[in-house]
Design a protein around this motif. Structure first.
Motif, PDB file in Angstrom:
ATOM      1  N   SER A  94      -4.654-111.010 -43.188  1.00  0.00           N
ATOM      2  CA  SER A  94      -4.891-109.567 -43.309  1.00  0.00           C
ATOM      3  C   SER A  94      -3.719-108.924 -44.035  1.00  0.00           C
ATOM      4  O   SER A  94      -2.720-109.585 -44.320  1.00  0.00           O
ATOM      5  CB  SER A  94      -5.056-108.933 -41.927  1.00  0.00           C
ATOM      6  OG  SER A  94      -3.780-108.662 -41.381  1.00  0.00           O
ATOM      7  N   ASP A  95      -3.834-107.609 -44.293  1.00  0.00           N
ATOM      8  CA  ASP A  95      -2.753-106.908 -44.998  1.00  0.00           C
ATOM      9  C   ASP A  95      -1.798-106.207 -44.034  1.00  0.00           C
ATOM     10  O   ASP A  95      -1.040-105.319 -44.437  1.00  0.00           O
ATOM     11  CB  ASP A  95      -3.337-105.911 -46.015  1.00  0.00           C
ATOM     12  CG  ASP A  95      -4.286-104.903 -45.371  1.00  0.00           C
ATOM     13  OD1 ASP A  95      -4.444-104.919 -44.133  1.00  0.00           O
ATOM     14  OD2 ASP A  95      -4.878-104.107 -46.119  1.00  0.00           O
ATOM     15  N   GLU A  96      -1.826-106.615 -42.775  1.00  0.00           N
ATOM     16  CA  GLU A  96      -0.993-106.007 -41.726  1.00  0.00           C
ATOM     17  C   GLU A  96       0.486-105.914 -42.137  1.00  0.00           C
ATOM     18  O   GLU A  96       1.122-104.872 -41.970  1.00  0.00           O
ATOM     19  CB  GLU A  96      -1.148-106.861 -40.452  1.00  0.00           C
ATOM     20  CG  GLU A  96      -0.387-106.380 -39.246  1.00  0.00           C
ATOM     21  CD  GLU A  96      -0.960-105.090 -38.657  1.00  0.00           C
ATOM     22  OE1 GLU A  96      -2.180-104.887 -38.787  1.00  0.00           O
ATOM     23  OE2 GLU A  96      -0.174-104.298 -38.109  1.00  0.00           O
TER      24      GLU A  96
ATOM     25  N   LYS B 108       1.576-103.105 -44.635  1.00  0.00           N
ATOM     26  CA  LYS B 108       1.354-101.695 -44.262  1.00  0.00           C
ATOM     27  C   LYS B 108       2.535-100.817 -44.638  1.00  0.00           C
ATOM     28  O   LYS B 108       2.360 -99.737 -45.184  1.00  0.00           O
ATOM     29  CB  LYS B 108       1.085-101.597 -42.759  1.00  0.00           C
ATOM     30  CG  LYS B 108      -0.379-101.751 -42.426  1.00  0.00           C
ATOM     31  CD  LYS B 108      -0.759-100.938 -41.200  1.00  0.00           C
ATOM     32  CE  LYS B 108      -2.258-100.959 -41.028  1.00  0.00           C
ATOM     33  NZ  LYS B 108      -2.651-101.578 -39.759  1.00  0.00           N
TER      34      LYS B 108
ATOM     35  N   THR C   3      -2.523-102.355 -49.931  1.00  0.00           N
ATOM     36  CA  THR C   3      -3.696-102.825 -49.197  1.00  0.00           C
ATOM     37  C   THR C   3      -4.185-104.173 -49.741  1.00  0.00           C
ATOM     38  O   THR C   3      -3.749-104.636 -50.798  1.00  0.00           O
ATOM     39  CB  THR C   3      -4.870-101.838 -49.352  1.00  0.00           C
ATOM     40  OG1 THR C   3      -5.231-101.808 -50.741  1.00  0.00           O
ATOM     41  CG2 THR C   3      -4.499-100.453 -48.874  1.00  0.00           C
ATOM     42  N   THR C   4      -5.119-104.732 -49.000  1.00  0.00           N
ATOM     43  CA  THR C   4      -5.792-105.960 -49.423  1.00  0.00           C
ATOM     44  C   THR C   4      -6.382-105.792 -50.830  1.00  0.00           C
ATOM     45  O   THR C   4      -6.249-106.673 -51.680  1.00  0.00           O
ATOM     46  CB  THR C   4      -6.912-106.296 -48.416  1.00  0.00           C
ATOM     47  OG1 THR C   4      -6.279-106.710 -47.204  1.00  0.00           O
ATOM     48  CG2 THR C   4      -7.822-107.390 -48.907  1.00  0.00           C
TER      49      THR C   4
ATOM     50  N   TYR D 150     -12.042-107.766 -47.041  1.00  0.00           N
ATOM     51  CA  TYR D 150     -12.617-106.874 -46.024  1.00  0.00           C
ATOM     52  C   TYR D 150     -13.814-107.505 -45.305  1.00  0.00           C
ATOM     53  O   TYR D 150     -14.708-106.812 -44.860  1.00  0.00           O
ATOM     54  CB  TYR D 150     -12.977-105.510 -46.635  1.00  0.00           C
ATOM     55  CG  TYR D 150     -11.750-104.823 -47.211  1.00  0.00           C
ATOM     56  CD1 TYR D 150     -10.799-104.254 -46.369  1.00  0.00           C
ATOM     57  CD2 TYR D 150     -11.510-104.802 -48.588  1.00  0.00           C
ATOM     58  CE1 TYR D 150      -9.642-103.668 -46.874  1.00  0.00           C
ATOM     59  CE2 TYR D 150     -10.361-104.212 -49.112  1.00  0.00           C
ATOM     60  CZ  TYR D 150      -9.437-103.648 -48.242  1.00  0.00           C
ATOM     61  OH  TYR D 150      -8.301-103.070 -48.746  1.00  0.00           O
TER      62      TYR D 150
ATOM     63  N   HIS E  31      -9.202-106.524 -39.584  1.00  0.00           N
ATOM     64  CA  HIS E  31      -8.996-105.330 -40.399  1.00  0.00           C
ATOM     65  C   HIS E  31      -8.271-105.715 -41.694  1.00  0.00           C
ATOM     66  O   HIS E  31      -7.235-106.360 -41.655  1.00  0.00           O
ATOM     67  CB  HIS E  31      -8.182-104.317 -39.598  1.00  0.00           C
ATOM     68  CG  HIS E  31      -8.065-102.999 -40.292  1.00  0.00           C
ATOM     69  ND1 HIS E  31      -9.079-102.065 -40.273  1.00  0.00           N
ATOM     70  CD2 HIS E  31      -7.083-102.486 -41.051  1.00  0.00           C
ATOM     71  CE1 HIS E  31      -8.709-101.024 -40.987  1.00  0.00           C
ATOM     72  NE2 HIS E  31      -7.507-101.246 -41.475  1.00  0.00           N
ATOM     73  N   GLY E  32      -8.808-105.318 -42.837  1.00  0.00           N
ATOM     74  CA  GLY E  32      -8.171-105.649 -44.117  1.00  0.00           C
ATOM     75  C   GLY E  32      -8.178-107.146 -44.394  1.00  0.00           C
ATOM     76  O   GLY E  32      -7.216-107.704 -44.931  1.00  0.00           O
TER      77      GLY E  32
END
Lengths: 443, 485
Positions: free
Chosen positions: B388-390, B393, B398-399, B417, B423-424
């Motif tokens: 994910s793109d955590e 942040k 973003t992704t 997605y 998420h992401g």
């Protein structure tokens, strides 16, 4: 193995990075009782050259031209395909890409499909068309479901002269839904009997195929008016897209949705698939359309570009409320169709469609002279029904031994039509081919 | 890092077909007119479509230029998760275009079509063997069409038992098409959450399974790339209440020759020949979605079926309980020929090896990018891994930004997605046909992008700049649709 690039050294170094000793360890999450305990029982691997021999042997047992003269149509048509179309269609940038989810890297597919949608809408006389469906039969089933969604009614009237296999697909799609299908009978002239519509209420749609399964050109305008009198949508279906190079388009005759088979447009028959489901409609029904749509837009610099659009109708956003479950469709077949339509052009498609019609008329005349009966008086495009003398089955067997497949027996689909055959003539049949058939029938 | 494969090539502009047309040109060798013209009734005759007239050169150049705006597996790595973008062998294309196959009419009598019938009969058997099921239909045209066919089979099964049911269980790690396919059969889908390990728990299914539930649709391996370890027990619970187990086999590429789907309680499943069995995806099809079933569902399969009688193959429609037909003819035969050729070229040993290497490649990427990207479920994966793109942040990246920048390095982005449970999500499926070198380049590119995200995020926001177009206005495309020129 040609397609597995890993050397054993590479495998070892990759395993080290992953932190396991053996590839088996990566499958530790598969419980023992879920595993296959022996090797798969499949034939031994073939080399490329062995495979060539094997496949050539299989393909040689098939009855195709030029060794065979096949007068079968009935939803799958023999048309010439220019080498340029086959060649362009094998461009691997088109062939080996996925559905264009990342538009910046898929503009080729996207512009081509946009052009396909445009030419399809023109051919059928409609405002918009979808990116493609599986085949003519599923396009019809989806069109009927679309009409049910739009009108919120649960009954459809379907001509008994729609391709029998298409009707079978519709019945299969409708079985679990509780929606009702009423079949309209046919008249002695080979056209759908639309008189029955006067007594039907609560119809979501009336569906008529033209040219119909007997090859006869239907009076779409009259059927459309009757459908609209009942406040139902009028769906025109077709199996031979080329006919609209010559005939009045369904859109010009009041159709709300037009759906059918586009195999004739540059797609090999391949024993029936892959084919091309074409679906077009009036613009006001745009948001109820099933399947993929490509739209024109602009990029950050204001340059023209294309994207998949109106995704809010689709399954990955709407899930169970989607207008269809279609994901993969028949994009490459749509590409073949647009390349083919572009190669023919407006002038060419008219000429080619005319030639199909005229050749069929030539054979009709020849068979009539030979004492066969043309079953229906209604004008036809490139297919027509012949009533042969009783016991034609034996003649048919004899013809097949002489490498001629004379047509499709209608008896399995219309038991009342004994000795009736559906014959198709396209531009691929020469005058000599047709004379040979007539001579054999006579003898 | 080694020099990236992404570069700025010469990309040519190309107008619409209709802007190139000149009346009087033709790109088609019109057949000789050897019969006289017979005018058609004026009332029936139309004006014909107003297509542009083009020469053969016009058409060839047009589509050659368009093709160059596209990226395919033959161009480079295409790690779309759950799409299995493996290499499509060229010999398969050759076999499918042999005239005997390509030019065969679908209603030829069996005596004149033995070759294709034999191919279909054998492929059905191979697919049943590979999955561990009893019978196969080749009629469905794509994966989602296979799902629909599967739902129709389940519906017909319950109907034959006189007990119609209204619900079907669909986990959050299933493919997006599953609920839509179920809805077409009037089933109401019951969502179930996966557990903290990213798989289904026995308890979660026991809680919702009841006698009004027709069955469950499990994607296995699932869209997080995990094997559903509890599937056997889950099948037990579903079967105990009279339900059936549907397996979405889109991810079969991870487990060929390893997992026996029949043994783990699957009653019906579909395969995507355009994923696992190497047939090309064609920019959105044609695919092929055969459905394999256990004995108890065989009577309901679509007709006609290919049957072997002594040494001859015939088509039989004599199955009174059949659901009918899902395509007019016999399915996407042209595609099935390619899958047949693939299986014959690979044999049992190489199919299993393909699965093992696909899983190795995915785990190698997972371990190599762990830390660079956030890995929400840190456990051995099957054919794909989901990040994910955590971690990005704080960089406000973003992704989507990373995906678009990846294009400039010469890679097709992964699936983004999806699945929705992450998420992401960044879902990467390399497949077995990518070599270590190509994967290493991909890993390095991703690492470089993540460091750019920190130092110069504009590079990501502005990406891509090297494609035919920059980021497109999808909002206006949907608000004011323009679907034809």
């Amino acid at each position: 193995m040609l397609y597995l690039p890993h050397t054993s050294d590479e495998i070892s170094s990759m395993l080290q990075v992953v932190g396991v000793n053996d590839i088996d360890d990566l499958f530790s999450t598969v419980p023992d009782d879920c595993r296959l305990k022996s090797d798969l029982n499949l034939p031994e691997a073939l080399t490329e050259w062995e495979l060539n021999n094997h496949m050539e042997a299989l393909s040689k047992s098939m009855a195709v031209s030029p060794e065979y003269r096949v007068f079968l149509g009935a939803g799958s048509y023999e048309h010439y395909i220019p080498a340029s179309v086959s060649y362009l269609l094998s461009r691997s940038e088109f062939v080996t890409s996925y559905t264009p989810y990342q538009p910046e890297m898929s503009q080729g597919t996207l512009q081509a499909i946009y052009e396909y949608q445009t030419l399809t809408a023109q051919l059928l006389g409609m405002e918009i068309a979808t990116a493609s469906h599986y085949d003519g039969a599923t396009a019809l089933a989806e069109s009927l479901l679309m009409a049910i969604r739009i009108t919120k009614r649960k009954k459809v009237a379907v001509s008994s002269l729609i391709h029998p296999l298409y009707r079978q697909v519709v019945r299969t799609y409708f079985e679990p839904t509780g929606f009702e299908i009423v079949e309209l009978g046919y008249l002695e002239n080979g056209m759908t009997d639309i008189a029955g519509l006067d007594d039907m209420d609560d119809l979501a749609a009336v569906a008529i195929q033209s040219p119909n399964f007997f090859g006869c050109i239907e009076n779409l305008r009259a059927a459309g008016e009757k459908a609209h009198d009942r406040k139902a949508l009028f769906i025109a279906s077709f199996t031979e897209a080329l006919a609209y190079g010559l005939l009045k388009s369904p859109g010009a005759q009041g159709a709300d949705i037009v759906c059918g088979e586009g195999q004739s447009l540059g797609i090999p028959r391949s024993f029936g698939g892959p084919a091309l489901g074409m679906l077009a409609s009036r613009k006001k029904y745009m948001r109820s359309l099933p399947g993929r749509l490509v739209g024109k837009t602009k990029d950050l610099d204001g340059k023209r570009g294309f994207v998949l659009t109106l995704a809010t109708r689709e399954q990955h956003i709407r899930r169970e409320k989607a207008t269809s479950n279609i994901c993969t469709n028949n994009s490459l077949c749509a590409l073949a169709a647009v390349m083919y339509m572009a190669s023919l052009g407006g002038t060419g498609i008219r000429e080619l469609a005319g030639l199909n019609h005229d050749k069929a008329e030539y054979l009709k005349k020849g068979l009539k002279k030979a004492g066969c009966k043309i079953a229906f008086k209604t004008p036809t495009f490139n297919e027509f029904v012949v009533e042969f003398p009783a016991g034609f089955e034996a003649t048919c067997e004899r013809l097949m031994e002489k490498n001629i497949v004379p047509g499709l027996s209608l008896t399995p689909y219309y038991p009342e039509l004994a000795d009736h055959y559906l014959l198709c003539v396209t531009e691929t049949k020469s005058r000599d081919d047709m004379d040979a058939l007539v001579m054999e029938v006579q003898s | 890092m080694k020099e990236s494969v992404g570069t700025t090539g010469l990309i040519l502009n190309e107008p619409f077909l209709w802007d190139k047309g000149r009346k009087g040109r033709c790109g088609f060798s019109l057949p000789r007119r050897d019969v006289e013209s017979v005018p058609l009734d004026e009332e029936l005759r139309g004006e014909g479509p107003d297509f542009p007239d083009l020469s053969e050169v016009d058409v060839v150049r047009h589509y050659t230029r368009l093709s160059q705006w596209n990226f395919g597996v033959d161009t480079g790595m295409y790690p779309l998760g759950s799409c299995t973008m493996k290499y499509s062998p060229k010999t398969n294309e050759r076999q499918a275009s042999l005239p005997g196959f390509a030019e065969a009419h679908p209603m030829l009598p069996p005596s004149l079509s033995q070759g294709v019938l034999r191919m279909m009969f054998e492929l059905e058997q191979y697919l049943a063997e590979i999955t561990g099921m009893d019978a196969t239909t080749l009629q469905p045209a794509a994966g989602a069409h296979g799902e629909l066919t599967g739902m129709l089979l389940i519906h017909a099964f319950h109907k034959s038992k006189g007990s119609q049911r209204s619900k079907i269980i669909v986990p959050d790690t299933a493919h997006g098409t599953n609920p839509a396919s179920a809805a077409l059969c009037s089933y109401c889908s019951v969502p179930v959450k996966s557990n903290e390990q990213g798989i289904l728990s026995v308890e979660a299914i026991a809680e919702v399974m009841d006698e009004d539930t027709a069955g469950i649709m499990i994607t296995n391996p699932n869209t997080l790339g995990f094997f559903e370890e509890n599937s056997r027990k889950i099948a037990g619970i579903v079967h105990a209440k009279g339900g059936l187990v549907y397996c979405d086999g889109a991810n079969m590429n991870a487990v060929m020759g390893i997992v026996h789907m029949g043994k783990i309680g699957v009653d019906v499943m579909h395969l995507n020949l355009h994923k696992t069995f190497s047939t090309p995806h064609g920019g959105g099809g044609p695919g092929s979605g055969p459905v394999c079933v256990k004995k108890e569902l065989e009577p309901f399969l679509p007709v006609p079926r290919v049957v072997k009688e002594k040494e001859r193959y015939v088509l039989s429609g004599d199955y009174p309980e059949s659901i009918g037909k899902v395509q007019a003819f016999h399915g996407n035969v042209g595609v099935t020929i390619k899958a047949y050729s693939y299986i014959r070229s690979m044999g049992a040993k190489n199919l299993k090896k393909a699965s093992r290497l696909a899983v190795l490649n995915a785990n190698y990427i997972k371990e190599s990018l762990k830390g660079t990207l956030h890995l929400p479920y840190d456990r051995p994966c099957m054919h794909e891994c989901v990040f994910s793109d955590e971690l990005q942040k704080d960089d406000n990246v973003t992704t989507l930004d990373m995906a678009k920048r990846l294009m400039e390095y010469g890679f097709h982005p992964p699936t983004v997605y999806f699945p929705l449970v992450v998420h992401g999500a960044i879902m990467i499926e390399p497949t077995e046909t990518e070599s270590k070198e190509d994967i290493d380049q991909f890993i390095e590119a991703f690492k470089a992008i993540v460091s750019e995200a920190r130092q110069n995020p504009d590079l990501l926001y502005d990406a891509p700049r090297r494609c035919k177009v920059r980021r497109l206005d999808e909002v206006t495309a949907a608000r004011k649709p323009c679907l034809a020129g």
